[in-house]
Write an enzyme that holds these catalytic residues in place. Structure first.
Site, PDB file in Angstrom:
ATOM      1  N   ARG A 185      61.870 -12.620  97.816  1.00 18.16           N
ATOM      2  CA  ARG A 185      60.926 -13.068  98.866  1.00 18.16           C
ATOM      3  C   ARG A 185      61.844 -13.672  99.896  1.00 18.16           C
ATOM      4  O   ARG A 185      62.585 -14.717  99.573  1.00 18.16           O
ATOM      5  CB  ARG A 185      60.074 -14.089  97.950  1.00 18.16           C
ATOM      6  CG  ARG A 185      59.326 -13.334  96.949  1.00 18.16           C
ATOM      7  CD  ARG A 185      58.280 -14.520  96.406  1.00 18.16           C
ATOM      8  NE  ARG A 185      57.168 -13.879  95.794  1.00 18.16           N
ATOM      9  CZ  ARG A 185      57.421 -14.005  94.296  1.00 18.16           C
ATOM     10  NH1 ARG A 185      58.491 -14.282  93.659  1.00 18.16           N
ATOM     11  NH2 ARG A 185      56.385 -13.531  93.674  1.00 18.16           N
ATOM     12  N   ARG A 221      62.250  -8.079 100.443  1.00 15.22           N
ATOM     13  CA  ARG A 221      60.812  -8.029 101.039  1.00 15.22           C
ATOM     14  C   ARG A 221      60.837  -8.819 102.332  1.00 15.22           C
ATOM     15  O   ARG A 221      61.286  -9.726 102.454  1.00 15.22           O
ATOM     16  CB  ARG A 221      59.805  -8.652 100.141  1.00 15.22           C
ATOM     17  CG  ARG A 221      58.439  -8.470 100.760  1.00 15.22           C
ATOM     18  CD  ARG A 221      57.310  -9.025  99.753  1.00 15.22           C
ATOM     19  NE  ARG A 221      57.224 -10.583  99.708  1.00 15.22           N
ATOM     20  CZ  ARG A 221      56.625 -11.293  98.844  1.00 15.22           C
ATOM     21  NH1 ARG A 221      55.809 -10.474  97.980  1.00 15.22           N
ATOM     22  NH2 ARG A 221      56.677 -12.496  98.905  1.00 15.22           N
ATOM     23  N   ASN A 249      50.134  -9.497  91.559  1.00 14.95           N
ATOM     24  CA  ASN A 249      49.199 -10.840  91.701  1.00 14.95           C
ATOM     25  C   ASN A 249      48.369 -10.654  93.060  1.00 14.95           C
ATOM     26  O   ASN A 249      47.032 -11.109  92.494  1.00 14.95           O
ATOM     27  CB  ASN A 249      50.388 -12.002  92.192  1.00 14.95           C
ATOM     28  CG  ASN A 249      51.498 -11.996  91.264  1.00 14.95           C
ATOM     29  OD1 ASN A 249      51.546 -11.687  90.198  1.00 14.95           O
ATOM     30  ND2 ASN A 249      52.616 -12.645  91.906  1.00 14.95           N
ATOM     31  N   ASP A 250      48.756 -10.002  93.956  1.00 14.40           N
ATOM     32  CA  ASP A 250      47.660  -9.889  94.917  1.00 14.40           C
ATOM     33  C   ASP A 250      46.970  -8.573  94.649  1.00 14.40           C
ATOM     34  O   ASP A 250      45.833  -8.741  95.124  1.00 14.40           O
ATOM     35  CB  ASP A 250      48.377  -9.386  96.159  1.00 14.40           C
ATOM     36  CG  ASP A 250      48.728 -11.073  97.019  1.00 14.40           C
ATOM     37  OD1 ASP A 250      48.133 -11.867  96.631  1.00 14.40           O
ATOM     38  OD2 ASP A 250      49.989 -11.004  97.312  1.00 14.40           O
ATOM     39  N   ARG A 253      43.475 -16.039  94.356  1.00 20.10           N
ATOM     40  CA  ARG A 253      44.366 -16.110  93.375  1.00 20.10           C
ATOM     41  C   ARG A 253      44.897 -17.836  92.999  1.00 20.10           C
ATOM     42  O   ARG A 253      45.398 -18.037  92.038  1.00 20.10           O
ATOM     43  CB  ARG A 253      45.609 -15.388  93.546  1.00 20.10           C
ATOM     44  CG  ARG A 253      46.559 -15.785  94.532  1.00 20.10           C
ATOM     45  CD  ARG A 253      47.579 -14.724  94.986  1.00 20.10           C
ATOM     46  NE  ARG A 253      48.839 -15.252  94.719  1.00 20.10           N
ATOM     47  CZ  ARG A 253      50.066 -14.447  94.760  1.00 20.10           C
ATOM     48  NH1 ARG A 253      49.760 -13.427  95.489  1.00 20.10           N
ATOM     49  NH2 ARG A 253      51.092 -14.947  94.595  1.00 20.10           N
ATOM     50  N   CYS A 256      56.371  -5.774  90.426  1.00 14.45           N
ATOM     51  CA  CYS A 256      57.015  -7.036  90.719  1.00 14.45           C
ATOM     52  C   CYS A 256      56.156  -8.311  90.462  1.00 14.45           C
ATOM     53  O   CYS A 256      56.652  -9.310  90.570  1.00 14.45           O
ATOM     54  CB  CYS A 256      57.978  -7.009  92.020  1.00 14.45           C
ATOM     55  SG  CYS A 256      56.888  -7.160  93.231  1.00 14.45           S
TER      56      CYS A 256
HETATM   57  C1  PEP Z   1      52.385  -9.997  94.089  1.00 18.23           C
HETATM   58  O1  PEP Z   1      51.418 -10.147  94.990  1.00 18.23           O
HETATM   59  O2  PEP Z   1      52.352  -9.609  93.102  1.00 18.23           O
HETATM   60  C2  PEP Z   1      53.880 -10.400  94.567  1.00 18.23           C
HETATM   61  C3  PEP Z   1      54.832 -10.079  93.692  1.00 18.23           C
HETATM   62  O3  PEP Z   1      54.091 -11.052  95.709  1.00 18.23           O
HETATM   63  P1  PEP Z   1      53.817 -12.742  95.923  1.00 18.23           P
HETATM   64  O4  PEP Z   1      53.190 -13.249  94.573  1.00 18.23           O
HETATM   65  O5  PEP Z   1      54.997 -12.934  96.789  1.00 18.23           O
HETATM   66  O6  PEP Z   1      52.411 -12.578  96.763  1.00 18.23           O
HETATM   67 MG    MG Z   2      52.004 -10.375  96.946  1.00 15.91          MG
END
Ligand code: PEP
Ligand code: MG
Length: 594
Positions: A304, A340, A463-464, A474, A511
């Site tokens: 990141r 990224r 996650n997103d 979230r 990820c």
């Molecule tokens: C995700 O969204 O799963 C991710 C790995 O990115 P971030 O948590 O940085 O949004």
């Molecule tokens: Mg994300």
């Protein structure tokens, strides 16, 4: 009188279980407001000299401590004190103290106090947790200068027998000086997972939790017994016999398992029927770079880059970024490194980059949207730096928050344009950039078949993907109960993504946090992903999980799971397979998550 058994939920910062009697440490990082002493104008230069002598003494003490820590712990621990040495050399800080002495006519102690509080307040107010924690480091360095001004030599916290420290705050220096033979673990009021105190605790393998209620540092006494559960973040005060015994058993089992897992570092993350799943790490700063090697991971699956842009004065130029990306690539040799591009927006915003005045920031100008529209200047600089750094290693670049084919095409056009630009300037750069996208919106997953021919890989950000599929913020704990990665809608979107990738011969990584949950790994393997990318600390557990499973069984189970109507049923199927294949991992995680 001893208090009855009580369990406090704090924050786990260093894994492990410690059971023992309490030792109170009060005094709050030793850094306290000194008495305001004024000096005469004619003594100002002499006072400045006294301050500089103290700085020189503090430096040699720190160099000594650094050496000690390097021998006792590892480079990460020692590097923290390198940062403290740099603080002692910080020109702005010294100039501020000198100004206090010369213009304010304060004695050095008070001038140091004023300057340090000013700096610490700036850091303390920052949004980024990591930078906010640096306020503790500044105060730690300042108390060392104060001690040197008063010719006080501290020997660290002395502890006679095996105790658990309950403190309002422990500084990194105090923590590094602790003798692990006498200290079993600690619980403190302040601190966070990214505090240097926590980093040192992890290097020393001291179980630790932070965020305990303030009154505990007053009410607990040496007669109280506590358990620190550094896995789940619990602090149990005066446990009954049954609880203590259960924790002793758990501690023995977890400790044994973790040391076994550490021995498996060089083993491949291969299923029992021969499928090699890549196991990579997620990094969000350069801080943990050495942990990639230490974990034995196959590279970096998500780097990141937000830390480069946020909470600072000004923005990183091409040369600064080039230096960082090069260092990252060189450190990883031939191993793949997926960087990224900037993902500002949502809950990650910064006034230097853009003003967050959107009603729904998570649905706003985030990630690639911001980079292509409002801040193409930043995006161009970042891509140029990446194209140039690419010659130094095995670079992959991906863009976040993709929701349309157009974003992919436009970014590729921009990359081609920048390659022309670099060529015209006669610079060294990579002519083929391995380029991919994060699949983290339902739109990207549904359109995966149309995006796959345009890219070299997919990385699923669960996650997103969960946030946008389930329509749940979230970061909102009130809807956290809906955050279930095994939800059939998520499994179906992952399935579609993998199918499109297979047809187009590109690889798929996961990820998001889902990849670090052993109970969900059977589902991800069964869905056919090629790589799991997890925080460094999760690598040993996930490696063992993969090595315990048969891909064929995971696939069979996943076929059933894809027919389930709710998240609990598919989780149940996946958990059962984990329990059967890796009961030791399932058992340990129960202890962690219960
Ligand atoms: C995700 O969204 O799963 C991710 C790995 O990115 P971030 O948590 O940085 O949004
Ligand atoms: Mg994300």
């Amino acid at each position: 009188m001893k208090t009855a058994m009580k369990t406090i939920q704090a924050i786990a910062v260093s894994p492990g279980i410690a059971i023992g009697r309490v030792m109170q440490v009060r005094g709050n990082s030793r850094f306290q407001e000194p008495e305001l002493v004024r000096i005469l104008p004619e003594d100002a230069e002499k006072e400045v000299g006294r301050f500089h002598t103290a700085i020189a003494n503090a430096k040699s003490q720190l160099a000594e401590l650094q050496k000690e820590v390097r021998q006792k712990l590892n480079t990460t621990g020692a590097d923290i004190f390198e940062a403290h040495l740099l603080l002692l050399e910080d020109k702005t800080l010294t100039a501020e103290v000198e100004k206090g002495i010369r213009s304010g006519l304060y004695a050095s102690e008070y001038a140091v106090f004023l300057a340090v509080e000013k700096f610490a307040a700036v850091f303390g107010a920052m949004k980024d947790e990591y930078l906010r924690e640096r306020a503790t480091d500044i105060r730690d360095v300042a108390s060392r200068i104060m001690d040197c001004l008063g010719n006080i030599r501290r020997e660290g916290i002395s502890i006679e027998d095996r105790r658990i420290i309950i403190a309002n705050n422990l500084t990194p220096s105090e923590t590094a000086k602790l003798n692990p033979k006498n200290v079993l673990g600690f619980a403190s009021e302040t601190g966070s997972i990214t505090s240097h105190t926590a980093i040192i605790a992890r290097s020393m393998q001291l179980p630790a939790v932070v965020g305990i209620p303030a009154e505990l540092t007053e009410t607990l006494t040496a007669d109280d017994k506590v358990i620190i559960d550094g896995y789940s973040g619990k602090l149990i005060i005066n446990p009954d016999e049954r609880t203590e015994e259960a924790y002793r058993l758990r501690s023995r089992a977890a400790g044994k398992l973790l040391s076994q897992l550490a021995q498996e570092k060089s083993l491949r993350s291969e299923t029992t029927d021969g499928f090699c799943c890549q196991l990579a790490v997620n990094l969000d700063s350069m801080e943990k770079l050495d942990e990639v090697e230490r974990s034995g991971a196959d590279g970096i699956g998500l780097f990141r880059t937000e830390f480069l842009f946020m909470n600072r004065n000004g923005l990183p130029d091409e040369e600064e970024q080039l230096g960082i990306y090069k260092k990252l690539l060189v450190a990883n040799g031939d191993a793949p490194v997926i960087v990224r591009t900037l993902d500002v927006g949502g809950d990650k915003f910064d006034s230097v980059i853009y003003r967050n005045n959107e009603q729904n920031p998570f649905l706003g100008l985030r990630g690639i949207r911001l980079c292509l529209h409002e801040r193409q200047d930043l995006f161009r600089t970042q891509l140029r730096a990446l194209l140039r750094a690419g010659v130094s290693g095995n670079l992959y670049v991906m863009i976040p928050m993709v929701s349309s084919v157009r974003e992919v095409v436009t970014t590729k056009e921009l990359i081609a344009e920048l390659q022309e630009e670099l060529k015209a300037e006669g610079r060294e750069f990579i002519s083929h950039l391995n380029f991919g996208i994060m699949v983290e919106t339902p739109a990207a997953a549904v359109m995966a078949d149309r995006i796959a021919p345009l890219v070299d890989f997919f990385s699923i950000g669960t996650n997103d993907l969960l946030q946008y599929t389930m329509a749940i913020d979230r970061s909102n704990e009130r809807v956290a109960y809906l955050y279930r990665p095994s939800h059939p809608a998520i499994l179906e979107l992952i399935r579609m993504t993998v199918e499109a990738a297979r047809k187009n011969n590109i690889f798929v990584s996961v990820c998001g946090q889902m990849a670090a949950d052993p109970f969900l790994v059977p589902l991800l393997l069964g869905l056919g992903v090629d790589e799991l990318s997890v925080p460094p600390s999760a690598v040993p557990i996930i490696r063992r999980t993969i090595r315990s499973l048969a891909l064929s069984e995971a696939e069979e189970m996943t076929r059933q799971a894809l027919l389930c109507s709710n998240a609990s049923d598919s989780l149940e199927l996946s958990s059962r397979l984990l329990q059967k294949s890796a009961p030791e991992i399932a058992g340990m995680q129960m202890a962690v998550t219960e």
